[in-house]
Design a protein around this motif. Structure first.
Motif, mmCIF file in Angstrom:
data_model
loop_
_atom_site.group_PDB
_atom_site.id
_atom_site.type_symbol
_atom_site.label_atom_id
_atom_site.label_comp_id
_atom_site.label_asym_id
_atom_site.label_seq_id
_atom_site.Cartn_x
_atom_site.Cartn_y
_atom_site.Cartn_z
ATOM 1 N N TYR A 113 2.726 -20.725 11.584
ATOM 2 C CA TYR A 113 3.369 -21.961 12.023
ATOM 3 C C TYR A 113 4.514 -21.640 12.982
ATOM 4 C CZ TYR A 113 1.246 -24.743 8.194
ATOM 5 O OH TYR A 113 0.377 -25.388 7.346
ATOM 6 N N ALA A 159 -4.506 -26.220 17.347
ATOM 7 C CA ALA A 159 -5.160 -24.926 17.102
ATOM 8 C C ALA A 159 -6.671 -25.097 16.952
ATOM 9 C CB ALA A 159 -4.559 -24.247 15.880
ATOM 10 N N THR A 160 -7.255 -25.900 17.829
ATOM 11 C CA THR A 160 -8.703 -26.200 17.935
ATOM 12 C C THR A 160 -9.212 -27.139 16.842
ATOM 13 O OG1 THR A 160 -9.664 -24.377 16.632
ATOM 14 C CG2 THR A 160 -9.059 -23.883 18.911
ATOM 15 N N MET A 212 -1.380 -29.371 9.464
ATOM 16 C CA MET A 212 -1.349 -28.547 10.670
ATOM 17 C C MET A 212 -0.046 -28.738 11.441
ATOM 18 S SD MET A 212 -4.269 -26.910 10.716
ATOM 19 C CE MET A 212 -4.633 -26.447 12.418
ATOM 20 N N VAL A 225 0.984 -25.428 13.370
ATOM 21 C CA VAL A 225 0.104 -24.265 13.306
ATOM 22 C C VAL A 225 -0.236 -23.779 14.715
ATOM 23 C CG1 VAL A 225 -2.221 -23.465 12.697
ATOM 24 C CG2 VAL A 225 -0.909 -24.853 11.079
ATOM 25 N N SER A 226 -0.056 -22.476 14.930
ATOM 26 C CA SER A 226 -0.452 -21.873 16.206
ATOM 27 C C SER A 226 -1.789 -21.167 16.076
ATOM 28 C CB SER A 226 0.614 -20.889 16.689
ATOM 29 O OG SER A 226 0.825 -19.858 15.738
ATOM 30 N N SER A 227 -2.056 -20.591 14.889
ATOM 31 C CA SER A 227 -3.342 -19.920 14.667
ATOM 32 C C SER A 227 -3.560 -19.700 13.178
ATOM 33 C CB SER A 227 -3.403 -18.587 15.415
ATOM 34 O OG SER A 227 -2.435 -17.680 14.915
#
Length: 218
Positions: free
Chosen positions: A31, A126-127, A170, A185-187
């Motif tokens: 995060y 993040a998709t 997220m 969330v970045s990944s």
């Protein structure tokens, strides 16, 4: 035949929906942290802006590392006992605070009765497709959270404020006094998390009893 065909079609749709969900039993969530103090004067809270919160999940055990320019604060939850250990590592100052499962519950009791209003608003983080929800605490305080139904955490204790969401948070807000903290969330890494991540240090930290000031919200 039409009735049978409809039943098969409905079953297929439900199977796709269930198949699209992933039970999050193990992994690492990163995060990004943004701080809004609404204050032009420099403060310790403002120095947390740009921090990273790394969450390690493995079954019912979790570890959350808040890493900033000030140092690192870790919260480790024992999945077997529910006991919690907080480690504060700020340069030469290293402290360990041990909480029982009941201490942890009492510390977070303001989040026990959070209710959510799910809104028809979405965005990609993040998709993942994320839906907006407005959380409301028992004292009337509200906060915004975006969650994905594609990931459902098996362990819901690591993020107490969002434990009742029907999916993984997220992006969410958390208030600390007049300071607003936003986690995004970045990944997410679904690789195996080593058990050593949940080991507690045997030395190097001053053990501080969980009483007085440290019962306040960190």
């Amino acid at each position: 035949m039409k009735k049978i065909g409809f039943t098969l079609l409905l079953g297929g749709i439900l199977s796709i929906a269930v198949w699209g969900q992933k039970k999050l039993t193990e992994g690492t969530i990163y995060y990004d942290v943004v701080i809004n103090t609404n204050n032009d004067k420099p403060s310790a809270a403002a120095m947390m802006d740009g921090a990273t919160n790394v969450v390690y999940l493995k079954g019912n055990s979790s570890r959350s590392d808040l890493i900033s320019s000030l140092g690192t604060q870790s919260t480790i939850i024992d999945g077997k006992t529910g006991a919690v250990t907080i480690l504060k590592d700020y340069g030469d100052q290293k402290y360990m605070i041990n909480l029982t499962a009941n201490d942890w519950k009492n510390r977070n009791k303001k989040y026990d009765n959070v209710t959510y209003t799910i809104e028809n608003e979405f965005k990609t983080i993040a998709t993942y497709n994320c839906q907006k929800a407005i959380g409301k605490l028992s004292d009337g305080t509200t906060f915004t959270v975006y969650f994905t139904k594609d990931l459902v955490p098996v362990n819901n204790e690591f993020q107490y404020i969002n434990k009742n969401l029907p999916g993984l948070a997220m992006e969410y807000e958390a208030a600390q006094g007049s300071t607003k903290v936003i986690y995004t969330v970045s990944s997410i890494d679904f690789g195996a998390v080593p058990m050593s991540k949940f080991d507690l240090p045997e030395s190097g930290y001053r053990v501080v009893p969980y009483t007085g000031e440290n019962k306040k919200e960190e």
